[in-house]
Scaffold this active site. Structure first.
Site, PDB file in Angstrom:
ATOM      1  N   CYS A  67     -31.531 -13.473 -52.653  1.00 16.10           N
ATOM      2  CA  CYS A  67     -32.868 -13.032 -52.997  1.00 16.10           C
ATOM      3  C   CYS A  67     -33.230 -13.478 -54.408  1.00 16.10           C
ATOM      4  O   CYS A  67     -32.467 -14.176 -55.079  1.00 16.10           O
ATOM      5  CB  CYS A  67     -32.957 -11.505 -52.907  1.00 16.10           C
ATOM      6  SG  CYS A  67     -32.395 -10.832 -51.331  1.00 16.10           S
TER       7      CYS A  67
ATOM      8  N   ARG B 242     -36.975 -11.056 -50.868  1.00 16.72           N
ATOM      9  CA  ARG B 242     -35.811 -10.972 -49.985  1.00 16.72           C
ATOM     10  C   ARG B 242     -35.689 -12.164 -49.042  1.00 16.72           C
ATOM     11  O   ARG B 242     -36.664 -12.562 -48.393  1.00 16.72           O
ATOM     12  CB  ARG B 242     -35.872  -9.693 -49.143  1.00 16.72           C
ATOM     13  CG  ARG B 242     -34.577  -9.464 -48.356  1.00 16.72           C
ATOM     14  CD  ARG B 242     -34.642  -8.230 -47.491  1.00 16.72           C
ATOM     15  NE  ARG B 242     -33.329  -7.960 -46.907  1.00 16.72           N
ATOM     16  CZ  ARG B 242     -33.129  -7.267 -45.808  1.00 16.72           C
ATOM     17  NH1 ARG B 242     -34.160  -6.736 -45.163  1.00 16.72           N
ATOM     18  NH2 ARG B 242     -31.903  -7.076 -45.341  1.00 16.72           N
TER      19      ARG B 242
ATOM     20  N   GLY C  57     -17.966 -26.472 -50.017  1.00 15.55           N
ATOM     21  CA  GLY C  57     -16.676 -26.675 -50.670  1.00 15.55           C
ATOM     22  C   GLY C  57     -16.747 -26.779 -52.179  1.00 15.55           C
ATOM     23  O   GLY C  57     -15.761 -27.177 -52.815  1.00 15.55           O
TER      24      GLY C  57
ATOM     25  N   GLY D 295     -27.648 -11.584 -53.791  1.00 17.42           N
ATOM     26  CA  GLY D 295     -26.305 -12.069 -53.532  1.00 17.42           C
ATOM     27  C   GLY D 295     -25.654 -11.414 -52.347  1.00 17.42           C
ATOM     28  O   GLY D 295     -26.316 -10.841 -51.478  1.00 17.42           O
ATOM     29  N   GLU D 296     -24.336 -11.490 -52.318  1.00 16.54           N
ATOM     30  CA  GLU D 296     -23.545 -10.899 -51.239  1.00 16.54           C
ATOM     31  C   GLU D 296     -22.282 -10.279 -51.832  1.00 16.54           C
ATOM     32  O   GLU D 296     -21.569 -10.934 -52.604  1.00 16.54           O
ATOM     33  CB  GLU D 296     -23.130 -11.969 -50.211  1.00 16.54           C
ATOM     34  CG  GLU D 296     -24.273 -12.775 -49.626  1.00 16.54           C
ATOM     35  CD  GLU D 296     -25.178 -11.986 -48.700  1.00 16.54           C
ATOM     36  OE1 GLU D 296     -24.778 -10.877 -48.291  1.00 16.54           O
ATOM     37  OE2 GLU D 296     -26.297 -12.468 -48.411  1.00 16.54           O
TER      38      GLU D 296
END
Length: 612
Positions: free
Chosen positions: A2, A50, A381, A78-79
C-alpha cells in the site's frame, strides 16, 4: 502492499484541513489502486491507499482500536509473514480480532507490546501508529529497508509518506534541493537518513522514528551483526536451505494470484523451484506457478556482452521454467517502446529522483505492467548476490584492494552524470566519497581473530547489504508499485541474511567461485546449465535505433528544455556521446545520456527549487 501518508501538528487541528490529508493520500494512488481512506483527530491525520492482498474484505485502513478519544490508529504498508503465529499468541493474551489481515495483527501487537512489537515482526513493512492517548507518533521500517518511509519536520510537528511526493502535497513541505542533496544523489553511495530532498529524511532500515511533544527521536531496533559460526560445511548448506525454504513458504501466502520473476539465473531459479514445490504441496500435484522473464525483440540477434552482462537470458529462463514445471511466459519488448516519452516520464515520476538506469528502468516498469494484468504478487530473487557474494567485486583482486566503494570501479560519478565544472567544484564528490567510505568501514562489525581475507570480505558484504542493495530495493519498489504490483524478496529475510553474513568466507566460496552456498542449495532444484552459469545482470537493449533515439532525447534535453539542465551538466563531456555512431555507443556513454534525459524529465515534473 500500500501507500501511507499523514501528518501530526501540535499547533493546529488537522480536522480543519481534511483536504490536505486527502491530497497527500491521493498522491500515492498508484501504490494502492483498490481503496482509499483517511482518519483525522485533534492532532493527527493519517491516510492510506490499499493494494488488497490479504483478507480482501477486511483490512480496511487506517485501522483503529480503543475508545474514541484514546484511539490507536494504524496506517500500514507491506506484509508481516508471521501474522498467523502472532495472532494466535495475541488471542491467548486476550485480544479479539475482527479481520484475518496482518494489519490488525500489527495494531494489536502495538497494544500488547508497544514499540517492542518490532522484535516480533517478520517481513517487509513500513507503518505509522498514532497513539491518541499518549499524543505520540511511531514510524517503523523493516530491517532491510524493503519498504520506503519518508518524513520531514514542520513548524508544529511532522509529515510522513511512503514517497516524497506525498510530503510535497502538504503546504509546509516544498520540493527543494541543495548541494547536499545533489551530492548524495550523484555520489552513488546509497545512504539512508538524509535524502536528495532538503529537509526530507528516510526512516532507517531497521529503524524507528518517534514524534511526541518532546520532539523527534530516531533509533535502530536491528543492525547486522557478526556472530561466531560453528556449523560445518554440510550443516551450513542445510541451514541455508532451511532458512531460504522457510522464507519462500511464508511469502507465498496471498489471497490474490502470485507469480515469480524467473530470469534464468541461479537466484531466481532456486527460489522459483522452492515456491513451485510448496504450491504443489498446498494445492495438489497439478498446480503450476506462473513465472515471467523479460526480453527484447532483437536480443537473440544483437546481444553483445559488456561489463555487466555475459549472455542472453531467455534460453536459460525457458529451460528453467520447463525443468521446474512453471507456467512460464517471456514478455518481449520492442526496444523502441522504451523511448516512449510517457513511459519515461512515468518512471521518473515514480522514482522521485533523476538517478536511474535508463532503459533498464523503463523495461522493468513495462514488465511489471504486463505482469500486473495477471498477478498481484510477484516473488523476486533480489538480494541473493549481496547475501551470497555474487558480485564480481567479491572476487576481483582490484576491487578487494581498492580504497573505495567497489561499485564505483564500474559506475563512478562521471558515469552517473558529467557535472558542470562549477557544480562539480561545489559538490566535491570525490572527497565526499572518500569520507563516506571511511565512515562506512567503521560501521562494519567484525569478530576477533578474523583473517585478512575474512576481514575484507566482511566489509564487502556489509557495504553491499547496507548500501548497494538499497538502490535495488528502491528501484523495484517504486516501479512495481507504480503498476499496482507487490514484489516480495525472500532473500531479504533477516534470519537468512544474518546467518549468511556470519558464515566464513571459505564456506561462502568453497567451490572457488561466486555463491557457493546457494549453488549447493540449488543442486537438484535447477538445471545444470543454470546452476553453473556465470552471474548476469538485468538485460539491456542493444538495438541501434534505441541508441539513436536516446541521443535525440538527450539533444532535446540540452536544447529546447535545457536551461537548467545546462547549468548542471558538462556539455563538453556529453557531446562525444551525442556524436558517436549509435551502433558503437558503449554502455557507460549511453548511461550518461540516460541521466541527462532523466534529469530534464525530473526537473520538468517536480520543478524543484535548486539552492546551490
Amino acid at each position: 502492499m500500500c501507500g501511507i501518508a499523514g501528518w501530526v501538528s501540535f499547533d493546529e487541528d488537522p480536522r480543519r484541513q481534511v483536504p490536505v490529508i486527502e491530497r497527500m493520500t491521493a498522491s500515492l494512488a498508484l501504490r494502492g489502486p483498490d481503496a482509499s481512506g483517511v482518519w483525522c483527530g485533534p492532532y493527527a491525520a493519517l491516510g492510506h491507499r490499499r493494494l488488497a492482498v490479504l483478507d480482501l474484505e477486511g483490512g480496511v485502513q487506517p485501522m483503529t482500536a480503543g475508545p474514541e478519544g484514546a484511539e490507536v490508529v494504524l496506517s500500514y504498508s507491506g506484509e508481516v509473514y508471521n501474522h498467523d503465529e502472532l495472532r494466535t499468541e495475541l488471542r491467548r493474551r486476550g485480544h479479539d480480532f475482527r479481520t484475518r489481515s496482518d494489519t490488525e495483527v500489527v495494531l494489536r501487537a502495538y497494544q500488547e507490546w508497544g514499540d517492542a512489537l518490532t522484535e516480533r515482526l517478520e517481513g517487509m513493512y513500513a507503518f505509522a501508529i498514532w497513539d491518541s492517548e499518549r499524543q505520540r507518533l511511531l514510524l517503523v521500517r523493516d530491517r532491510l529497508g524493503v519498504k520506503p518511509l519518508h518524513w520531514a519536520r514542520t513548524p508544529g510537528g511532522l509529515v510522513f509518506g511512503s514517497e516524497p511526493k506525498a510530503l510535497f502535497a502538504h503546504p509546509a513541505v516544498r520540493p527543494r534541493v541543495d548541494a547536499d542533496g545533489l551530492r548524495a544523489a550523484y555520489s552513488l553511495l546509497f545512504s539512508t537518513g538524509p535524502t536528495l530532498w532538503s529537509g526530507v529524511r528516510e526512516v532507517e532500515p531497521g529503524g524507528i522514528t518517534v514524534l511526541d511533544r518532546g520532539g523527534v527521536t530516531e533509533r535502530r531496533y536491528w543492525l547486522l551483526e557478526a556472530r561466531p559460526h560453528t556449523d560445518g560445511p554440510e550443516e551450513t548448506v542445510e541451514e541455508v536451505r532451511r532458512r531460504l525454504d522457510r522464507a519462500a513458504r511464508a511469502q507465498l501466502a496471498a489471497d490474490v494470484p502470485r507469480c515469480t520473476l524467473l530470469s534464468g539465473g541461479l537466484d531466481s531459479t532456486v527460489l522459483t523451484a522452492l515456491l513451485a514445490d510448496e504450491l504443489r504441496l498446498r494445492e495438489g500435484p497439478e498446480a503450476r506457478l506462473r513465472s515471467y522473464a523479460v526480453d527484447y525483440s532483437d536480443q537473440a540477434e544483437r546481444f553483445t556482452g559488456d561489463v555487466l552482462r555475459t549472455g542472453h537470458d531467455t534460453p536459460y529462463a525457458t529451460e528453467a521454467g520447463a525443468f521446474i514445471g512453471t507456467d512460464h511466459s517471456t514478455v518481449v519488448l520492442d526496444p523502441r517502446a522504451l523511448l516512449d516519452p510517457e513511459h519515461r516520464a512515468a518512471v521518473v515520476a515514480a522514482r522521485d529522483s533523476p538517478i536511474g538506469v535508463g532503459d533498464m528502468d523503463t523495461s522493468l516498469y513495462l514488465l511489471f505492467g504486463e505482469i500486473a494484468r495477471h498477478s498481484t504478487v510477484a516473488l523476486s530473487g533480489e538480494a541473493a548476490d549481496e547475501v551470497f557474494g555474487g558480485y564480481p567485486w567479491f572476487h576481483s583482486p582490484r576491487a578487494l584492494a581498492a580504497d573505495t566503494f567497489p561499485w564505483l570501479l564500474v559506475t563512478g560519478d562521471e558515469a552517473a552524470m558529467p557535472l558542470h565544472p562549477d557544480l562539480a567544484d561545489t559538490l566535491a564528490i570525490g572527497a565526499f566519497q572518500r569520507d563516506t567510505y571511511r565512515d562506512a568501514l567503521a560501521a562494519v562489525p567484525h569478530l576477533d581473530g578474523e583473517s585478512p581475507v575474512q576481514h575484507r570480505q566482511r566489509e564487502m558484504q556489509h557495504l553491499s547489504l547496507t548500501r548497494w542493495l538499497r538502490q535495488l530495493l528502491h528501484r523495484k519498489d517504486r516501479l512495481s508499485m507504480a503498476q499496482g504490483l507487490e514484489v516480495r524478496v525472500p532473500y531479504c529475510d533477516h534470519r537468512l541474511v544474518e546467518y549468511a553474513f556470519s558464515t566464513p568466507w571459505e564456506l561462502q566460496s568453497s567451490d572457488g567461485r561466486e555463491k557457493s552456498l546457494l549453488r549447493a542449495v540449488g543442486t537438484g532444484l535447477a538445471p545444470h546449465s543454470v546452476l553453473h552459469r556465470a552471474k548476469n545482470h538485468y538485460p539491456a537493449t542493444h538495438h541501434p535505433d534505441y541508441n539513436s533515439g536516446l541521443q535525440d532525447m538527450a539533444r532535446d534535453a540540452l536544447g529546447a528544455h535545457g536551461g537548467t539542465v545546462r547549468d548542471l551538466v558538462d556539455e563538453r563531456a556529453v557531446k562525444p556521446c551525442l556524436d558517436t555512431d549509435p551502433a558503437q555507443l558503449e554502455w557507460g556513454d549511453r548511461l550518461r545520456l540516460e541521466r541527462v534525459v532523466d534529469l530534464a524529465l525530473w526537473l520538468g515534473h517536480h520543478r524543484p527549487e535548486l539552492v546551490l
